[in-house]
Write an enzyme that holds these catalytic residues in place. Structure first.
Site, PDB file in Angstrom:
ATOM      1  N   VAL A 262      -3.567  -5.932   3.601  1.00  0.00           N
ATOM      2  CA  VAL A 262      -4.663  -5.520   4.489  1.00  0.00           C
ATOM      3  C   VAL A 262      -4.804  -4.008   4.593  1.00  0.00           C
ATOM      4  CG1 VAL A 262      -4.545  -7.640   5.844  1.00  0.00           C
ATOM      5  CG2 VAL A 262      -3.240  -5.639   6.584  1.00  0.00           C
ATOM      6  N   SER A 263      -4.021  -3.260   3.835  1.00  0.00           N
ATOM      7  CA  SER A 263      -4.067  -1.804   3.932  1.00  0.00           C
ATOM      8  C   SER A 263      -5.216  -1.208   3.121  1.00  0.00           C
ATOM      9  CB  SER A 263      -2.760  -1.200   3.420  1.00  0.00           C
ATOM     10  OG  SER A 263      -2.898   0.190   3.211  1.00  0.00           O
ATOM     11  N   PRO A 264      -6.010  -0.312   3.732  1.00  0.00           N
ATOM     12  CA  PRO A 264      -7.045   0.351   2.952  1.00  0.00           C
ATOM     13  C   PRO A 264      -6.467   1.285   1.893  1.00  0.00           C
ATOM     14  CG  PRO A 264      -6.878   1.362   5.117  1.00  0.00           C
ATOM     15  CD  PRO A 264      -6.003   0.142   5.130  1.00  0.00           C
ATOM     16  N   PHE A 265      -5.287   1.818   2.147  1.00  0.00           N
ATOM     17  CA  PHE A 265      -4.671   2.706   1.160  1.00  0.00           C
ATOM     18  C   PHE A 265      -4.110   1.915  -0.017  1.00  0.00           C
ATOM     19  CE2 PHE A 265      -4.725   5.188   5.090  1.00  0.00           C
ATOM     20  CZ  PHE A 265      -5.397   6.316   4.642  1.00  0.00           C
TER      21      PHE A 265
ATOM     22  N   TYR B 222      -5.665  -0.777  -1.041  1.00  0.00           N
ATOM     23  CA  TYR B 222      -6.921  -0.998  -1.755  1.00  0.00           C
ATOM     24  C   TYR B 222      -7.274   0.202  -2.620  1.00  0.00           C
ATOM     25  CZ  TYR B 222     -11.964  -0.811  -2.468  1.00  0.00           C
ATOM     26  OH  TYR B 222     -13.208  -0.649  -3.033  1.00  0.00           O
TER      27      TYR B 222
END
Length: 197
Positions: free
Chosen positions: A11-14, A16
């Site tokens: 779930v981490s944008p980083f 991604y």
């Protein structure tokens, strides 16, 4: 062959924003990747950090600026206010663990697909149907999510303990031997290390 232990949460944008750079550098450097999903909300308090909701407003604002900057720099679509976030990472993490055990698909693609679903596609990765669809999209039998759930839950808990014991405090985090690299913005340094530079 060098091994990169890759600690992450789906779930981490980083995570991604790391995209497929880890897989590409591992291929260039002849390294293998060990994918280790874990629960960031449990990791942070055990290692001196804070979950996003409890951080100071200045830190939250800076995070959004960083996400926008990196999204632009990498040319990757990123919704700063995704429809399904925060979201429970356990179902996706269990699916990744079960899929790796079962084999038969693109594990790196699966690992990248879950955060992309959150941050660029507006999908709820806590929903069973979405998890199974993403498994199928990456060449895995969707039923592995059901068959491997109990084993995966146990591995998921052990992954957190391993991360804490090895000095992981944020995600994504990469370890090669005793060298540790925190953040998708350290991938160049990771590759330099693997190349012996």
């Amino acid at each position: 062959m060098a091994q990169i232990d890759y600690f992450f949460t789906p779930v981490s944008p980083f995570v991604y924003l790391a995209g497929d750079r880890l897989e590409r550098l591992a291929e260039r450097q002849g390294a293998r990747i060990r994918y280790i999903p874990l629960d960031a909300t449990a990791l942070f308090p055990r290692t001196g950090g804070q979950v996003l909701a409890e951080r100071h407003e200045s830190r939250k604002a800076y995070r959004l600026q960083e996400l926008a900057r990196w999204s632009k720099r990498l040319g990757m679509k990123l919704d700063l206010q995704p429809m399904f976030f925060p979201v429970n990472p356990a179902p996706a993490s269990y699916a990744i663990i079960a899929a790796e055990a079962a084999g038969g698909g693109d594990l790196g693609g699966l690992v990248r697909a879950f955060p992309r679903a959150v941050w660029a596609e507006g999908r709820n990765i806590a929903e069973d149907e979405v998890v199974k669809a993403i498994l199928a999209e990456n060449g895995f039998d969707p039923a592995v999510a059901d068959r491997g759930m109990f084993m995966a839950a146990d591995v998921y808990m052990r992954n957190l303990d391993e991360a804490v014991a090895r000095g992981v405090f944020g995600l994504p985090f990469y370890i090669v031997g005793e060298e540790r690299f925190w953040g998708q913005d350290r991938l160049d340094l990771l590759e330099e290390h693997l190349a012996g530079r």
